[in-house]
Scaffold this motif. Structure first.
Motif, mmCIF file in Angstrom:
data_model
loop_
_atom_site.group_PDB
_atom_site.id
_atom_site.type_symbol
_atom_site.label_atom_id
_atom_site.label_comp_id
_atom_site.label_asym_id
_atom_site.label_seq_id
_atom_site.Cartn_x
_atom_site.Cartn_y
_atom_site.Cartn_z
ATOM 1 N N ALA A 48 0.840 -1.196 0.000
ATOM 2 C CA ALA A 48 0.000 0.000 0.000
ATOM 3 C C ALA A 48 0.876 1.246 0.000
ATOM 4 O O ALA A 48 2.019 1.228 0.476
ATOM 5 C CB ALA A 48 -0.925 -0.003 1.205
ATOM 6 N N PHE A 49 0.320 2.329 -0.515
ATOM 7 C CA PHE A 49 0.982 3.636 -0.532
ATOM 8 C C PHE A 49 -0.001 4.641 0.051
ATOM 9 O O PHE A 49 -1.182 4.642 -0.299
ATOM 10 C CB PHE A 49 1.350 4.039 -1.960
ATOM 11 C CG PHE A 49 1.848 5.457 -2.083
ATOM 12 C CD1 PHE A 49 3.191 5.746 -1.874
ATOM 13 C CD2 PHE A 49 0.983 6.487 -2.382
ATOM 14 C CE1 PHE A 49 3.658 7.050 -1.973
ATOM 15 C CE2 PHE A 49 1.436 7.793 -2.490
ATOM 16 C CZ PHE A 49 2.783 8.076 -2.277
ATOM 17 N N LEU A 50 0.471 5.480 0.946
ATOM 18 C CA LEU A 50 -0.414 6.477 1.543
ATOM 19 C C LEU A 50 0.315 7.803 1.681
ATOM 20 O O LEU A 50 1.547 7.856 1.698
ATOM 21 C CB LEU A 50 -0.911 6.008 2.910
ATOM 22 C CG LEU A 50 0.122 5.796 4.011
ATOM 23 C CD1 LEU A 50 0.252 7.046 4.877
ATOM 24 C CD2 LEU A 50 -0.249 4.603 4.875
ATOM 25 N N ALA A 51 -0.465 8.860 1.786
ATOM 26 C CA ALA A 51 0.110 10.193 1.913
ATOM 27 C C ALA A 51 -0.822 11.070 2.738
ATOM 28 O O ALA A 51 -2.041 10.968 2.633
ATOM 29 C CB ALA A 51 0.326 10.818 0.532
ATOM 30 N N VAL A 52 -0.230 11.915 3.576
ATOM 31 C CA VAL A 52 -0.969 12.879 4.388
ATOM 32 C C VAL A 52 -0.327 14.245 4.196
ATOM 33 O O VAL A 52 0.898 14.375 4.240
ATOM 34 C CB VAL A 52 -0.941 12.495 5.888
ATOM 35 C CG1 VAL A 52 -1.571 13.601 6.738
ATOM 36 C CG2 VAL A 52 -1.670 11.180 6.121
ATOM 37 N N PHE A 53 -1.159 15.260 3.979
ATOM 38 C CA PHE A 53 -0.675 16.627 3.776
ATOM 39 C C PHE A 53 -1.468 17.553 4.696
ATOM 40 O O PHE A 53 -2.689 17.439 4.796
ATOM 41 C CB PHE A 53 -0.877 17.069 2.322
ATOM 42 C CG PHE A 53 -0.323 16.093 1.317
ATOM 43 C CD1 PHE A 53 1.000 16.142 0.932
ATOM 44 C CD2 PHE A 53 -1.140 15.111 0.775
ATOM 45 C CE1 PHE A 53 1.508 15.229 0.019
ATOM 46 C CE2 PHE A 53 -0.649 14.202 -0.140
ATOM 47 C CZ PHE A 53 0.678 14.253 -0.516
ATOM 48 N N ALA A 77 3.776 5.290 -8.365
ATOM 49 C CA ALA A 77 3.177 4.861 -7.099
ATOM 50 C C ALA A 77 2.133 3.778 -7.342
ATOM 51 O O ALA A 77 2.059 2.783 -6.607
ATOM 52 C CB ALA A 77 2.559 6.053 -6.376
ATOM 53 N N GLU A 78 1.321 3.960 -8.371
ATOM 54 C CA GLU A 78 0.304 2.963 -8.710
ATOM 55 C C GLU A 78 0.970 1.641 -9.088
ATOM 56 O O GLU A 78 0.512 0.559 -8.672
ATOM 57 C CB GLU A 78 -0.550 3.474 -9.874
ATOM 58 C CG GLU A 78 -1.683 2.544 -10.282
ATOM 59 C CD GLU A 78 -2.807 2.518 -9.264
ATOM 60 O OE1 GLU A 78 -3.296 1.398 -8.980
ATOM 61 O OE2 GLU A 78 -3.188 3.574 -8.758
ATOM 62 N N ALA A 79 2.045 1.720 -9.842
ATOM 63 C CA ALA A 79 2.746 0.499 -10.242
ATOM 64 C C ALA A 79 3.401 -0.178 -9.045
ATOM 65 O O ALA A 79 3.416 -1.410 -8.952
ATOM 66 C CB ALA A 79 3.791 0.825 -11.304
ATOM 67 N N VAL A 81 2.486 -0.396 -5.853
ATOM 68 C CA VAL A 81 1.610 -1.166 -4.962
ATOM 69 C C VAL A 81 1.219 -2.509 -5.565
ATOM 70 O O VAL A 81 0.783 -3.412 -4.844
ATOM 71 C CB VAL A 81 0.345 -0.372 -4.568
ATOM 72 C CG1 VAL A 81 0.720 0.910 -3.848
ATOM 73 C CG2 VAL A 81 -0.525 -0.066 -5.788
ATOM 74 N N HIS A 82 1.386 -2.645 -6.886
ATOM 75 C CA HIS A 82 1.024 -3.910 -7.529
ATOM 76 C C HIS A 82 2.233 -4.792 -7.820
ATOM 77 O O HIS A 82 2.090 -6.000 -8.001
ATOM 78 C CB HIS A 82 0.261 -3.638 -8.822
ATOM 79 C CG HIS A 82 -1.064 -2.979 -8.597
ATOM 80 N ND1 HIS A 82 -2.117 -3.608 -7.981
ATOM 81 C CD2 HIS A 82 -1.495 -1.719 -8.896
ATOM 82 C CE1 HIS A 82 -3.151 -2.787 -7.907
ATOM 83 N NE2 HIS A 82 -2.795 -1.637 -8.453
ATOM 84 N N SER A 83 3.432 -4.188 -7.842
ATOM 85 C CA SER A 83 4.616 -4.987 -8.172
ATOM 86 C C SER A 83 5.745 -4.856 -7.160
ATOM 87 O O SER A 83 6.529 -5.781 -6.972
ATOM 88 C CB SER A 83 5.154 -4.591 -9.548
ATOM 89 O OG SER A 83 5.640 -3.254 -9.531
ATOM 90 N N ALA A 84 5.852 -3.674 -6.516
ATOM 91 C CA ALA A 84 6.909 -3.390 -5.531
ATOM 92 C C ALA A 84 8.306 -3.661 -6.091
ATOM 93 O O ALA A 84 9.209 -4.073 -5.370
ATOM 94 C CB ALA A 84 6.687 -4.195 -4.251
ATOM 95 N N LEU A 85 8.482 -3.413 -7.392
ATOM 96 C CA LEU A 85 9.779 -3.670 -8.012
ATOM 97 C C LEU A 85 10.785 -2.566 -7.702
ATOM 98 O O LEU A 85 11.961 -2.835 -7.479
ATOM 99 C CB LEU A 85 9.605 -3.819 -9.525
ATOM 100 C CG LEU A 85 8.801 -5.048 -9.992
ATOM 101 C CD1 LEU A 85 8.672 -5.036 -11.505
ATOM 102 C CD2 LEU A 85 9.457 -6.331 -9.507
#
Length: 268
Positions: A48-53, A77-79, A81-85
């Motif tokens: 997962a990827f998250l951000a707070v501003f 970022a989208e890529a 969370v699905h591959s973590a490459l």
């Protein structure tokens, strides 16, 4: 849950869940006053990827909103969370670099306004966080809470950094009240301008006092954790990390939730 445990925060309300993520927001702002907090979230099966501003100043809501939009439109970022490459530290550093191109930071409004930034990329074993300002990530374990630092004068590392950079640190740093003091700039009442964060996106007027947007990047072990809690100072100014951990543990025990099976299940 916070409202039930802590009557001292009666104005907190729970917003609807978004894709397994419960979003809490302080909704007490006066009518016509924009909410200056912004957040976004991306999830895959095992990452997962998250951000707070958290914006501040007259244009803080615009800066925080554009930073959030920049993350929402991030193909890397989208890529991830699905591959973590890609190494997560590289992903977060690249995102921070891209923020400097958002339009509102090139305008005069960013001289006296800014936003904190907290980015985190996590899987089931390790979370990498990149941040500037006082938004904070806490990792709740059954027996302890680990968390990122904040870029305020309460942080000895930031105080040490500024003491080495500022020509008059004693005059500039109000350590008792936690503010940087700009004696050459005054507010509408003729008082010296103040800044609470020692790192921020924007706040260009305080650049001469050592405020910058270079992120701190850390790795946190999340194996065996119960939950991740990411929030602005709207939470952390009122609730300590240990109090937060206590609430999380109480809730998780009530629903028989004992460990982080998928990052998306317990990210706030």
């Amino acid at each position: 849950g916070i409202n039930a445990e802590y009557g001292k925060i009666p104005k907190w309300k729970m917003a609807p869940s978004i894709d397994k993520v419960t979003v809490a927001s302080d909704l007490h702002a006066d009518a016509g006053t924009p909410n200056q907090d912004s957040a976004m979230f991306l999830s895959g099966e095992q990452a997962a990827f998250l951000a707070v501003f958290d914006g501040h100043g007259d244009s803080g809501h615009q800066i925080a909103g554009e930073l959030s939009s920049c993350c929402e439109g991030s193909a890397p970022a989208e890529a991830w969370v699905h591959s973590a490459l890609q190494p997560p530290s590289s992903l977060l550093a690249d995102l921070f670099a891209s923020f400097e191109n958002i339009s509102c930071l090139g305008e005069g409004a960013a001289a006296a306004s800014g936003s904190t930034v907290l980015l985190a990329a996590t899987d089931l074993r390790r979370c990498t966080a990149a941040f500037c300002g006082d938004s904070m990530l806490a990792v709740v374990f059954p027996d302890r809470v680990e968390h990122t630092s904040v870029h305020r004068l309460s942080n000895p590392c930031e105080v040490s950094r500024l003491q080495g950079e500022l020509p008059e640190p004693r005059r500039t740093m109000d350590l008792e009240n936690g503010y940087l003091v700009h004696h050459e700039l005054v507010d509408q009442f003729g008082r010296p301008r103040l800044c609470a964060n020692t790192r921020s996106f924007g706040d260009y007027d305080f650049g001469a006092l050592g405020v910058h947007c270079i992120p701190e990047i850390v790795n946190l072990d999340v194996e065996g954790a119960i939950a991740l809690v990411a929030a602005s100072d709207g939470l952390w100014d009122f609730v300590s990390t240990e109090e937060c951990g206590s609430v999380v543990r109480t809730y998780c025990a009530a629903v028989s939730y004992t460990h982080l099976t998928l990052p998306t299940k317990r990210i706030v």
